[in-house]
Design a protein around this motif. Structure first.
Motif, mmCIF file in Angstrom:
data_model
loop_
_atom_site.group_PDB
_atom_site.id
_atom_site.type_symbol
_atom_site.label_atom_id
_atom_site.label_comp_id
_atom_site.label_asym_id
_atom_site.label_seq_id
_atom_site.Cartn_x
_atom_site.Cartn_y
_atom_site.Cartn_z
ATOM 1 N N UNK A 12 1.027 -1.121 -0.078
ATOM 2 C CA UNK A 12 0.212 0.124 0.017
ATOM 3 C C UNK A 12 0.873 1.199 -0.048
ATOM 4 N N UNK A 13 0.611 2.107 -0.932
ATOM 5 C CA UNK A 13 1.408 3.456 -0.977
ATOM 6 C C UNK A 13 0.871 4.290 -1.931
ATOM 7 N N UNK A 14 1.449 5.325 -1.923
ATOM 8 C CA UNK A 14 1.013 6.351 -3.143
ATOM 9 C C UNK A 14 1.743 6.117 -4.346
ATOM 10 N N UNK A 15 0.672 6.664 -5.605
ATOM 11 C CA UNK A 15 1.606 6.395 -6.762
ATOM 12 C C UNK A 15 0.819 5.441 -7.721
ATOM 13 N N UNK A 16 1.173 5.285 -8.977
ATOM 14 C CA UNK A 16 0.548 4.382 -9.751
ATOM 15 C C UNK A 16 1.500 3.235 -9.795
ATOM 16 N N UNK A 17 1.105 1.978 -9.376
ATOM 17 C CA UNK A 17 2.073 0.871 -9.173
ATOM 18 C C UNK A 17 2.574 0.580 -10.630
ATOM 19 N N UNK A 25 8.236 7.117 -12.835
ATOM 20 C CA UNK A 25 7.708 7.153 -11.570
ATOM 21 C C UNK A 25 7.482 8.791 -10.999
ATOM 22 N N UNK A 26 6.468 9.084 -10.728
ATOM 23 C CA UNK A 26 5.921 10.248 -10.025
ATOM 24 C C UNK A 26 4.912 10.193 -9.078
ATOM 25 N N UNK A 27 4.983 10.997 -7.976
ATOM 26 C CA UNK A 27 3.914 10.848 -6.932
ATOM 27 C C UNK A 27 3.411 12.110 -6.626
ATOM 28 N N UNK A 28 2.239 12.531 -6.340
ATOM 29 C CA UNK A 28 1.488 13.851 -6.216
ATOM 30 C C UNK A 28 1.786 13.934 -4.676
ATOM 31 N N UNK A 29 2.043 15.092 -4.291
ATOM 32 C CA UNK A 29 2.412 15.499 -2.735
ATOM 33 C C UNK A 29 0.766 15.143 -1.921
ATOM 34 N N UNK A 30 -0.205 15.349 -2.558
ATOM 35 C CA UNK A 30 -1.576 15.075 -2.145
ATOM 36 C C UNK A 30 -1.648 13.450 -1.778
ATOM 37 N N UNK A 31 -1.394 12.613 -2.788
ATOM 38 C CA UNK A 31 -1.252 11.219 -2.532
ATOM 39 C C UNK A 31 -0.516 10.912 -1.332
ATOM 40 N N UNK A 36 -0.126 8.697 4.317
ATOM 41 C CA UNK A 36 0.426 9.306 5.515
ATOM 42 C C UNK A 36 -0.864 9.269 6.520
ATOM 43 N N UNK A 37 -1.946 9.947 6.254
ATOM 44 C CA UNK A 37 -3.196 9.593 7.213
ATOM 45 C C UNK A 37 -3.586 8.363 7.269
ATOM 46 N N UNK A 38 -3.817 7.877 6.206
ATOM 47 C CA UNK A 38 -4.420 6.332 6.364
ATOM 48 C C UNK A 38 -3.214 5.542 7.326
#
Length: 50
Positions: A12-17, A25-31, A36-38
């Motif tokens: 489980x984590x942010x971004x598109x597997x 690879x890139x990750x949006x800060x909102x993701x 983190x909240x979850x």
């Protein structure tokens, strides 16, 4: 590693597997904030809070 030996796993984590660990690879800060909240909520529920 674990799944190859028959040990069930959950990732489980942010971004598109589909882009993970590749040149695009890139990750949006909102993701990152959402994940983190979850994870924080799951941890608090697992250990309990006062």
């Amino acid at each position: 590693m674990y799944s190859g030996t028959g040990i069930p796993t959950l990732q489980y984590g942010p971004g598109d597997v589909r882009l993970a660990h590749g040149p695009q690879e890139q990750i949006h800060v909102s993701d990152i904030v959402t994940v983190t909240r979850a994870l924080m909520l799951a941890t608090l529920r697992a250990v309990g809070t006062k």
